[in-house]
Design an enzyme around this catalytic site. Sequence first.
Site, short mmCIF file in Angstrom:
data_model
loop_
_atom_site.label_atom_id
_atom_site.label_comp_id
_atom_site.label_asym_id
_atom_site.label_seq_id
_atom_site.Cartn_x
_atom_site.Cartn_y
_atom_site.Cartn_z
N ASN A 1 1.15 -1.14 0.05
CA ASN A 1 0.01 -0.06 0.07
C ASN A 1 0.64 1.32 0.06
O ASN A 1 1.37 1.66 0.87
CB ASN A 1 -0.97 -0.04 1.31
CG ASN A 1 -1.66 1.35 1.35
OD1 ASN A 1 -1.82 2.08 0.65
ND2 ASN A 1 -2.36 1.30 2.42
N LYS B 1 0.13 4.26 -0.45
CA LYS B 1 -0.53 5.40 0.26
C LYS B 1 -0.56 6.70 -0.60
O LYS B 1 -0.22 6.35 -1.82
CB LYS B 1 0.04 5.68 1.87
CG LYS B 1 -0.30 4.25 2.51
CD LYS B 1 -0.03 4.54 3.98
CE LYS B 1 -0.15 3.34 4.74
NZ LYS B 1 -0.25 3.25 6.19
N HIS C 1 -9.64 0.91 4.85
CA HIS C 1 -8.20 0.96 5.62
C HIS C 1 -8.62 1.82 6.63
O HIS C 1 -9.28 2.73 6.69
CB HIS C 1 -7.09 1.55 4.59
CG HIS C 1 -5.89 1.77 5.06
ND1 HIS C 1 -5.33 2.63 6.14
CD2 HIS C 1 -4.73 0.94 5.03
CE1 HIS C 1 -4.17 2.39 6.55
NE2 HIS C 1 -3.80 1.22 6.00
N GLU D 1 -6.85 4.44 7.87
CA GLU D 1 -6.75 5.97 7.52
C GLU D 1 -8.11 6.16 6.64
O GLU D 1 -8.57 7.45 6.77
CB GLU D 1 -5.73 5.85 6.42
CG GLU D 1 -4.39 5.99 7.44
CD GLU D 1 -3.27 5.23 6.71
OE1 GLU D 1 -3.49 5.30 5.47
OE2 GLU D 1 -2.16 4.89 7.47
N GLU E 1 -5.08 -5.16 10.80
CA GLU E 1 -4.27 -4.40 10.78
C GLU E 1 -4.60 -3.66 12.17
O GLU E 1 -5.34 -2.48 12.31
CB GLU E 1 -4.17 -3.18 9.67
CG GLU E 1 -4.11 -3.70 8.21
CD GLU E 1 -3.47 -2.79 7.26
OE1 GLU E 1 -2.40 -2.88 7.07
OE2 GLU E 1 -3.82 -1.53 7.21
N GLY F 1 2.25 2.26 10.70
CA GLY F 1 3.28 3.37 10.35
C GLY F 1 3.88 3.77 11.83
O GLY F 1 4.66 4.95 11.74
N SER G 1 3.44 -2.02 10.31
CA SER G 1 4.91 -2.14 10.38
C SER G 1 5.33 -3.48 10.06
O SER G 1 6.53 -3.91 10.86
CB SER G 1 5.38 -1.69 11.97
OG SER G 1 4.78 -0.37 12.11
P1 PGA Z 1 2.93 0.34 7.44
O1 PGA Z 1 1.46 0.60 6.81
O2 PGA Z 1 3.68 -0.95 7.12
O3 PGA Z 1 3.56 1.54 7.14
O4 PGA Z 1 2.74 0.09 9.08
C1 PGA Z 1 0.60 -0.79 6.79
C2 PGA Z 1 -0.72 -0.22 6.35
O5 PGA Z 1 -1.29 0.76 6.54
O6 PGA Z 1 -1.39 -0.94 5.38
#
Ligand code: PGA
Length: 249
Positions: free
Chosen positions: A9, A11, A95, A97, A167, A173, A212
């Site tokens: 992803n 983003k 997601h 976000e 997740e 992140g 992460s």
């Molecule tokens: P990250 O993001 O690997 O940077 O923690 C994962 C995601 O949001 O799908």
Amino acid sequence: MRPAVIAGNWKMNGSAAQAETLIKGLLEASSEDAAATMVVCPSYPFLGQAAQLLAGSHIALGAQDMSPHEKGAFTGEVSAQMLLTVGVRYVILGHSERRLYHAESDQLVNAKAKAALSAGLIPIICIGETLTEREADRTEEIVGGQLAGSLVGLTADQLKKSILAYEPVWAIGTGKTATPDMAQAVHQFLRAGLARINEEAATLMPILYGGSVKPDNAKDLLSQPDIDGALVGGAALKADDFCKIVNAV
Ligand code: PGA
């Protein structure tokens, strides 16, 4: 056997030039007999370019979101059919976000999942608890509710074509990863929840872990019995790191 899936992803990152470099790097550093299905999910403006670079390759293309509507007066939205015509096969839905910054509910995620599946896209449906929810010992209640709400009304056939991603919001992140045991416990709980909806689908649906995931923790996470792959954010922006995670399968 459930297929292993490693999805990246991206983003809201990158430029056309960076997208090209990253995709070429991925094609160079991975091979057709990769142990997992590889999916990259760039931002909308780079999808067409990515599709051209990936044409005929072993890497599939995904989008990061889509509209639940087929067409019409929905300014700023992109339909499943539009994604299909540029070569997209997967779409990330719900997601955290999107749930947080765009107030997406389970009901909306569910409508998007149905629209994606009817059009022929494979949805990667995301669920996960916040830190406050985990600390209040509400993880199962939260992810159980999201699971049921996001999948309600999907036919057995549609469920079998879908992918779930767990997740934990506090791990996205932040550099904080759920330990393999913590992640496995939730994946097992979700698998049992899926089995109550449809037993066969539960054995076929890949459940990805996200939050992460890096080359150095991928192997321990991916070796858990109910973790079938990863949804990768930050580490998906580096071709070498992403391919190391694929190789960890
Ligand atoms: P990250 O993001 O690997 O940077 O923690 C994962 C995601 O949001 O799908």
